[in-house]
Structure formats: structure tokens, C-alpha cells
Design an enzyme around this catalytic site. Structure first.
Site, mmCIF file in Angstrom:
data_model
loop_
_atom_site.group_PDB
_atom_site.id
_atom_site.type_symbol
_atom_site.label_atom_id
_atom_site.label_comp_id
_atom_site.label_asym_id
_atom_site.label_seq_id
_atom_site.Cartn_x
_atom_site.Cartn_y
_atom_site.Cartn_z
ATOM 1 N N ASP A 197 -43.284 -5.069 13.750
ATOM 2 C CA ASP A 197 -43.624 -6.490 13.843
ATOM 3 C C ASP A 197 -42.495 -7.337 13.253
ATOM 4 O OD1 ASP A 197 -45.183 -8.750 14.311
ATOM 5 O OD2 ASP A 197 -46.231 -8.596 12.392
ATOM 6 N N GLU A 198 -42.314 -8.557 13.772
ATOM 7 C CA GLU A 198 -41.332 -9.521 13.249
ATOM 8 C C GLU A 198 -39.932 -8.899 13.136
ATOM 9 O OE1 GLU A 198 -42.162 -12.473 13.141
ATOM 10 O OE2 GLU A 198 -44.180 -12.798 12.350
ATOM 11 N N ARG B 57 -45.478 -25.362 14.713
ATOM 12 C CA ARG B 57 -46.689 -25.162 13.898
ATOM 13 C C ARG B 57 -47.796 -26.126 14.329
ATOM 14 N NH1 ARG B 57 -45.926 -20.717 13.365
ATOM 15 N NH2 ARG B 57 -44.159 -21.171 14.719
ATOM 16 N N GLN C 156 -37.257 -17.676 15.943
ATOM 17 C CA GLN C 156 -37.919 -17.863 14.656
ATOM 18 C C GLN C 156 -37.259 -17.025 13.560
ATOM 19 O OE1 GLN C 156 -42.347 -18.469 14.774
ATOM 20 N NE2 GLN C 156 -42.149 -17.635 16.840
ATOM 21 N N LYS D 50 -48.452 -12.882 19.811
ATOM 22 C CA LYS D 50 -47.665 -11.719 19.397
ATOM 23 C C LYS D 50 -48.548 -10.659 18.760
ATOM 24 C CE LYS D 50 -45.551 -12.228 15.539
ATOM 25 N NZ LYS D 50 -46.347 -11.296 14.687
ATOM 26 N N THR D 51 -49.385 -11.076 17.814
ATOM 27 C CA THR D 51 -50.241 -10.117 17.117
ATOM 28 C C THR D 51 -51.223 -9.467 18.085
ATOM 29 O OG1 THR D 51 -50.060 -11.402 15.077
ATOM 30 C CG2 THR D 51 -51.895 -9.848 15.239
#
Length: 663
Positions: free
Chosen positions: A235-236, A622, A267, A43-44
Site C-alpha cells: 500500500d502507498e 481532500r 500524492q 485505493k483501499t
């Protein structure tokens, strides 16, 4: 004559450096784009390359607005952009919602009646202001009617603002136990806003609400900013609250402005602090021309873990359906599901398995133990300490270092040792209007009376005569008399004449004595109660109070300062672990009623249960190489144990996806 400049691509081959899904999002020409980026899918990287591509295409940096949730995320992305483009990023409008709001308000807050150089109240300033207002407006309270502390009112005030509700509605919905104080709270909140204006100050919530007000009320400024920002990137996005969503809409409303939001509905786990998953689900409704891009290639986890992840999130009916595909092809070790007889044995397994992994050469920093609630980690903390395995906690303090646990232990210490000054002063400091000076006076009266009693009972180790009889004649300041009498009566209840209470029984009684204090002191009152409840359960097999207190003292004295970051295993709630990753992950306390939480189960709310499912999904995604899913069949020991069936998150997993371990 019109002279057209060709796009300055900078010579970078974006198609070669990105996978096809990422490339499609990075190079989109859509005015409104929603990028659904699965866990571990880059994503980043996608967002960073999007900014770099805009710059390479000739977009001036000051016409790009990048909104994030943390300063760290903004800093890392802008550093990556600078590395990709070979130029500085100082002119990009990048930062958190609050930092960008502050930057704009510094230029324009005078339009709202503020003077230049307004102050931002930090958390200490806010508490101090609320404390003075509570003193002014709360009136007198009784032992059973404690007025809420500043932290509680601040939590109520902020939640109302960030969810777009009135504080009265929020009080009714989320703070029902405080409704009897509604009149006083109304006066406090009104005075709080007045005092801030008089002080030319804003709190963090004001930064967003004032910027929104500025943009709503001043059309010229709104149009100026909309014309300035050609590209707004967020973002997010799944974590945005009502204020943030409106701010995005206002800033990206220009006729030539493009908006790209990046996030993952799977998420979205922060509804309790105001985040609204509907923003990401309704993006295409809000922006009718929206184009949706999905990034489903996962670079983090081995296939066996992704199989579990995909099966877990499939339980949710409301989602952007996607299937994470592994970029990695190594690792055939299936995730392990590990039932344990009880929570102490579960902790022993986790500690022993971690010890084996460390001895096999895996650094502690590559191992994490994740849990839904902080109290789930208590037994694991104790086992790791006993086995001299260093660990760090990212979800708060170590269990026995938390204020409410220290409060409980202080009562137990004073019962065991009436000469314990620190325990005594901690207890009486919980009384309303008792400060250090009054606590010192009470201690002098207590210890001199206690020593006189021990002189008459030289064989005794603790006071066995009723405390109301022994300590009842101590001179007590008027403000503390009511609570002092209640304290002495409570001490007598903990020392029944006909039998000795077990440590578990003592903790439960102390919790009852402290209930009003806990409600008035902590914004997360119910979570604190769960901590104390777990403490009581785990004490069921403790032979006596002295043994337990010795264990706590020794655990708190273990020196881990020599451990390096590489040595330390991470313990974290899942909420705190979002965005992080480890080679090996243990997810513990996966029992029905523990995870998912019993309150979610009993409410029957489908949205809440789907968020619990997303929380489980975040936990297992994770893990990179190995995943252990554990639960205790019984939580507690002896007569106080509670049967704990496996979580529905485990029982609904296809059996071929995991290996069942037996202890």
C-alpha cells in the site's frame, strides 16, 4: 495422478461490486502490477478486494503478505477482507513494514548475533541512550557552541539510514550547521551501535536494516520466505524509502511470487523523511514485465473540485498522466479564491465563513482548515477561539502550546513581571547543565534581589535598572555563570534606556538570543524559526506587551472540553491530512513564498517544486463539496508587513474554474 482443484470463488460477483478499472486490477494475472489509484478512487477497496479474490481463488492466507505504512491501515484492510470472505484473517501476513520485520526477526535474529527476546527501543529509550552518550563524548561547549540535543542526533541518524546515505553525507547535506561536531558525533554513533548490541536491543530503523541484512546474507532463509509468499501487496508505494523498496524486492523475488503495489505518484509528499518518488516512476524499469493499471474514477469530490484538481497537477511534467472523473454529479458551486488584505483579515474570513456553515447545520467535523506549515494557522486559531468555535489540531500542539513558542513567551512574561517564577525557571532551564535544583537556587537569588530592588522603587512595575547591575552579584553555580551573564546582558538589551521596544522588536531580539539553543535542541530548527517569525509579524499591531500576554493567557484557558468530536473543526498541515477527507476545506496562506515555500523557489530544484505542486494537489483533493483557497496580500501588519503575491498554484488555474471573492 494429478488432481486439480477448481478455484473457490466463493460465489462473489467481483465485476458487479467493482468498477471496470478496479476489477481489472483486482483480477490481474500479471506477475508485477503497478496500480496508480487517483485521489478518492477507492485505493483501499481495490487492495482489499484483491486480497479477498486471492483467498476466494484458493490461495492459503499464510502465503499472502500485505505491507502497509500504518497499523490502522493494515487493521482496517484485514477487517474488510474478513467481512468480504466471511472467514478470519489471522493467518495473513499483514502489517506495517516494521511489524512484519519484527515478526521475522523474532524467529531468526540469532543468525545476526542477537539473543532470543531482543528488546525494541522506543523513542524514550533512544533519547535516554543518546543523552548518556552525549554526556560521555561531547566534551565542553560554550554559550555560542551548544552541542546538539538527542532528538537532533536521532533525526540525523535515522534520515541517513532511511535514505541510504552515510551519516557523514547526510550531515553535510542536511545538517551543515553541526559539521563542527563531526568527530564527537562519529564517536557517539559508533558507541550507540555497540551499546545496542551489548543490550540485545534494536531501534525501529534496525528492524528494517537487520531484516535486509538477514535476507542478503542467508540465502536459505531468503529462498524460504520467497517460496512462502506467493503474493506480496504493498500500500502507498509512492511513500517507500530506500530500505522499504529493497525489502519489497527481496521478499517478492521468488520465481512464483507476484507483486502488486498500489499508490499515486501525484500524492508523493514525504521526501523530507526519506520517501523516494522514483520508486513508483521506475517500477517498470525495475520489473520489466510490469503491467500498469490506472484507477481514475473519483467517488469523493464534486466535478467543480475535480476540475481544479486536474488543472493543478497538470503543472507537473513528471507524472503518470491521468484525469480524475467524477462519480458524483451534484454540486455546481465553484471553488472560491479569496484574497485578503492581510493574514489577520484572512483569519477573520475563515472564522466568519465557518461560523455561517455551522449555523447552516453543517457539523464541525465536516470542515477542515489546511496549511503547508503549522505557523500558518496561528491567526486562524486565535480567531476561532475569539468566536468560540471549537477546533482540534491534528498537526501538533496549538500554536502557543509549542515548546519554542512558550520559550519566547517566557522571556516576554519575565520582562513584564520579574516575579514570574515559572517564566524565569523556563528560561534558565534552557542553559546547559542547569537542572531543577540549579534553577531553584537561581530563582531564590533572583527573587530576593528583585524584591530588594522593588523596595527601593515602590512605584515601579518592572526592573528599569540594568540587570547586569542589579543581578550581577547573585551567587551562581560555576556551570551556569557564562550563560547567566549572557542572560543578564540580553535582558538589558530588551530594556533600552532611551525608548521602549515594540512586541515585534522584542520577539526578534529574543530569537537572536536563543538561536544557538534552538539549533541544538530541535531537529526541525528552520520550521521553528518560521513559527517565531510569524509570531513577530502578527504582533506588529499589538498596542503593548501586557495586552498581548493577556490575550495569550486567555486563549490558552479557553475550555473546549465540552465540545464533542462532531462540533470540532479540524486544523491540519496538508502532510497530516493525506488520506483524510472533509465536506468543506479551506486551504490558507496560498501566497508565493509561503506555498510554494520560498526555499523551494530559491533553490530552483524542479523535483522539489513538483513535490510542492503535489502537496497542493493533495490539499484540494481532500474536499468533497466546497473548497476555499485563501491568501493574504500582506503577511504581517504595520511597518513589518511583507507583500505576498498570490501563489503560482492560483495564478496558473484557468479563471473559469473558480469564483473570485472580494472582501
Amino acid at each position: 495422478m494429478k488432481y486439480v482443484l477448481r478455484p473457490a470463488t466463493g460465489g462473489r460477483d467481483y465485476a458487479a461490486e467493482l468498477n471496470p478499472e478496479q476489477y481489472a486490477a483486482v483480477t490481474t494475472e500479471a506477475r508485477h502490477a503497478l496500480v496508480i489509484a487517483g485521489a478518492g478512487s477507492g485505493k483501499t477497496r481495490t487492495l482489499t478486494y484483491r486480497v479477498a479474490r486471492l483467498l476466494d481463488s484458493g490461495v492459503p492466507p499464510w502465503r499472502i503478505l500485505l505491507l502497509t505504512f500504518t497499523n490502522k491501515a493494515a487493521r482496517e484492510m484485514l477487517e474488510r477482507v474478513a467481512s468480504l470472505t466471511g472467514s478470519g484473517n489471522d493467518q495473513i501476513w499483514g502489517g506495517t513494514f516494521h511489524s512484519v520485520a519484527n515478526r521475522l526477526l523474532r524467529r531468526h535474529a540469532q543468525r545476526l548475533g542477537y539473543q532470543p527476546g531482543f528488546t525494541i527501543l522506543d523513542s524514550d529509550d533512544q533519547r535516554a541512550l543518546f543523552r548518556s552518550l552525549i554526556k560521555q563524548f561531547s566534551g565542553k561547549t560554550t554559550k555560542s557552541d551548544r552541542f546538539p540535543k538527542p532528538e537532533v542526533l536521532i533525526g540525523l541518524h535515522s534520515l541517513a539510514i532511511n535514505t541510504g546515505r552515510s551519516w557523514e553525507q547526510t550531515l553535510a547535506d542536511d545538517y551543515g550547521h553541526l559539521e563542527r561536531f563531526e568527530e564527537a558525533i562519529s564517536k557517539i554513533f559508533e558507541a550507540y551501535h555497540t551499546r545496542k548490541l551489548e543490550s540485545n536491543a534494536m531501534d525501529f530503523d534496525d528492524l528494517l536494516t537487520n531484516l535486509i541484512r538477514l535476507l542478503r546474507e542467508h540465502e536459505d532463509l531468503r529462498h524460504d520466505l520467497q517460496d512462502r509468499f506467493l503474493h506480496v501487496l504493498v500500500d502507498e508505494y509512492q511513500d517507500t524509502n530506500t530500505l522499504q523498496a529493497e525489502l519489497i524486492d527481496l521478499l517478492s523475488g521468488g520465481s512464483k511470487t507476484s507483486l502488486m503495489v498500489v499508490g499515486d505518484d501525484a500524492q508523493s509528499i514525504y521526501s523530507w523523511r526519506g520517501a523516494d518518488v522514483d520508486h513508483i516512476f521506475n517500477f517498470s524499469t525495475t520489473y520489466r514485465d510490469a503491467v500498469i493499471y490506472k484507477i481514475e474514477t473519483n467517488y469523493r469530490s464534486v466535478p467543480a473540485i475535480l476540475n481544479i484538481s486536474n488543472a493543478a497537477i497538470a503543472l507537473n511534467t513528471r507524472q503518470f498522466v491521468k484525469t480524475l472523473r467524477p462519480a458524483r454529479d451534484e454540486g455546481r458551486l465553484k471553488p472560491a479564491v479569496v484574497p485578503a488584505p492581510d493574514n489577520r483579515t484572512e483569519a477573520r474570513f475563515v472564522a466568519q465563513r465557518i461560523d455561517e456553515l455551522l449555523n447552516a447545520g453543517i457539523p464541525g467535523k465536516d470542515i477542515a482548515v489546511l496549511y503547508r506549515a503549522h505557523f500558518h494557522s496561528m491567526d486562524v486559531q486565535m480567531e476561532l477561539t475569539r468566536n468560540h468555535i471549537p477546533f482540534r489540531i491534528t498537526s501538533g500542539l496549538r500554536f502557543f502550546e509549542q515548546a519554542h513558542i512558550k520559550d519566547i513567551v517566557a522571556w516576554l512574561r519575565l520582562l513584564s513581571n520579574p516575579r514570574d517564577e515559572m517564566a524565569f525557571r523556563r528560561i534558565v532551564s534552557t542553559f546547559p547543565r542547569v537542572g531543577d535544583a540549579t534553577a531553584a537556587k537561581l530563582w531564590q537569588g533572583w527573587i530576593s534581589t528583585a524584591e530588594a530592588w522593588f523596595a527601593k522603587h515602590p512605584e515601579a512595575t518592572t526592573i528599569t535598572t540594568p540587570h547586569t547591575e542589579v543581578m550581577g552579584k547573585i551567587s551562581v553555580p560555576a556551570a551556569a555563570r557564562l550563560h547567566w551573564r549572557g542572560f543578564l546582558t540580553s535582558m538589558d538589551s530588551l530594556h533600552p534606556a532611551d525608548h521602549e521596544l515594540t512586541p515585534t522588536e522584542l520577539v526578534k531580539l529574543i530569537q537572536n538570543f536563543m538561536d544557538a539553543y534552538l539549533r541544538a535542541t530541535y531537529d526541525n530548527y528552520e520550521e521553528r524559526l518560521e513559527d517565531i517569525g510569524q509570531l513577530a509579524k502578527s504582533l506588529a499591531d499589538t498596542p503593548d506587551l501586557e495586552t498581548f500576554l493577556s490575550q495569550v493567557a486567555l486563549l490558552s484557558e479557553v475550555d473546549q472540553e465540552t465540545a464533542t468530536d462532531d462540533d470540532c473543526v479540524t486544523l491540519s498541515t496538508i502532510h497530516q491530512a493525506k488520506g483524510l477527507e472533509w465536506k468543506i476545506v479551506f486551504v490558507i496562506f496560498l501566497g508565493e513564498g509561503l506555498f510554494p515555500h520560498y526555499r523551494v523557489i530559491s533553490s530552483g530544484d524542479t523535483d522539489d517544486m513538483e513535490e510542492e505542486t503535489r502537496l497542493f494537489y493533495v490539499a484540494i483533493t481532500r474536499a468533497e463539496d466546497q473548497l476555499y483557497l485563501t491568501y493574504p496580500r500582506y503577511n504581517g501588519h504595520s511597518y513589518d508587513s511583507q507583500f505576498c503575491p498570490p501563489s503560482r498554484f492560483l495564478t496558473t488555474l484557468p479563471e473559469e474554474l473558480f469564483e473570485l471573492w472580494s472582501l
